[in-house]
Design an enzyme around this catalytic site. Sequence first.
Site, short mmCIF file in Angstrom:
data_model
loop_
_atom_site.label_atom_id
_atom_site.label_comp_id
_atom_site.label_asym_id
_atom_site.label_seq_id
_atom_site.Cartn_x
_atom_site.Cartn_y
_atom_site.Cartn_z
N PHE A 182 18.95 0.69 26.96
CA PHE A 182 18.44 2.06 26.98
C PHE A 182 19.03 2.88 28.10
O PHE A 182 19.02 4.10 28.06
CB PHE A 182 16.89 2.05 27.08
CG PHE A 182 16.36 1.97 28.49
CD1 PHE A 182 16.17 0.75 29.12
CD2 PHE A 182 16.05 3.12 29.18
CE1 PHE A 182 15.69 0.68 30.42
CE2 PHE A 182 15.55 3.07 30.49
CZ PHE A 182 15.38 1.84 31.10
N LYS A 183 19.58 2.22 29.11
CA LYS A 183 20.11 2.97 30.25
C LYS A 183 21.28 3.87 29.85
O LYS A 183 21.56 4.84 30.54
CB LYS A 183 20.50 2.00 31.35
CG LYS A 183 19.26 1.33 31.95
CD LYS A 183 19.55 0.46 33.14
CE LYS A 183 18.28 0.00 33.83
NZ LYS A 183 17.64 -1.16 33.15
N ASP A 184 21.93 3.57 28.73
CA ASP A 184 23.00 4.45 28.26
C ASP A 184 22.51 5.87 27.98
O ASP A 184 23.26 6.83 28.12
CB ASP A 184 23.60 3.91 26.95
CG ASP A 184 24.49 2.69 27.17
OD1 ASP A 184 25.22 2.65 28.18
OD2 ASP A 184 24.45 1.78 26.31
#
Length: 456
Positions: free
Chosen positions: A110-112
Amino acid sequence: MRYVSTRDNSKEYSFEDVFIKGLADDGGLYVPTSLKKFSTEELYEHKSLNYNDLSTEIINQFSSDFISKDDLSSLIKKSYSTFREKDVVKISNIGDLKLLELFHGPTLAFKDVAMQFIGNLYEYYLSKNDNKINVVVATSGDTGAAAIDAIKNKSNLNIFVLHPNNRISPVQRKLMTTVEDKNVFNIAIDGNFDDCQNIVKQMFSDLEFSKSINMSGVNSINWVRIIAQAVYYFYTYFKLNVDKTISFSVPTGNFGDVFAGYLAKQMGLPVDKLIVATNENDILHRAILNGDYVSKKVKETLSPSMDIQLASNFERLIYYVNSCNSEITSEIMKKIKQNEYQIDKSNLDIIQKDFVSESCDENETLEIIKENYEKNNIILDPHTAVGVGAAKKLDFNDCVVLSTAHPCKFPAATDNAINKHEELPKELQYIHGKKENFQLLENDTEAVKNFVKSKL
Ligand SMILES: *Cc1c(COP(=O)(O)O)cnc(C)c1O
């Protein structure tokens, strides 16, 4: 919009300070001086926007002094063109629960979602400022890969990523170390994640050094990450098209992702409860259950991106539940530093209006992976499994669980649970055969500083 530090709100800062510096000089975190609160009618007007347009509307509430709405809109389009899902995120069902799949970006976590945007925001800033920036970041696995992908091949920008040698999964490592761009530098530290993080903190607090190299940070305390993450809470609410409040279960480490949900709620989104789901590193669970915010030694678990004892973003919640009083927040942060903070009853009552919590141990995590594979034919990554397990244990049977990583990133956990793992998406399989590049350094701040200087 103006910003202040949680530890001294007498001085105001711009969005540019907040973005480029990340952390205030007094050690506090940046928060806005006011928040837009959407009325029911205004929310309704946003209902049918696609992900990119919704992002533009939400982020523009915070950044309009820095970037025009039109520029923001094209920057967001560019950021999310790298995702494998047209709508950036995807909502799926597992039993009665909903999964919000956030892992369709270039590095499968999810950090993208926030990081792709941040990479382009740096580029925008540098197109207007004659400057060179060096981003330095410590990673327990996912942050580093997401940051490298977002920053590789951008001009006037270098990235140095410190990871703990031999303590991240091979897929996590290869996503970082097979990148060939000249502005990417991987450093394996002979130590654990806390050692990496300490080195980065020491580099930042050596002001002579950090100013001399124009050092910048993209870790999860950066406010820009939080606002980019708040968007998917809005998006999910609109997509589900319900006219009641909804709850979210959020696998939590540094309290960034779940704080983004709190922010969405403060902005008027009809959120019921936010479930703080932790692994055996359960300080946040103990804190929210009975006020016990005392950290213990970090345990290595199957969900390494949540192996954290001191959740940096919790400071923002402390600031808000104390009615934005920065003196009280500073006092509490001193107690946390001495590891003797207990949340008092009146603060805890306020926190429990918005948050509930639960923790899953290693066996429970494996059991959840197994059960969902057998019942629903879905392989969950171990972080998402903690989110599912927490929702189940709390009897939240129709909430939305944030699915924070693609299961193929953590094959050891799924092999252990069900004797099976998912393969990397085709576009990423090339990393298996590719040469890896990283520098092994001892656990020593000076050694890292010297390495960085030698590359500039
Ligand atoms: C970083 C990470 C988390 C924790 O997110 P926080 O914002 O630190 O709470 C959870 N799952 C995965 C897969 C992550 O990479």
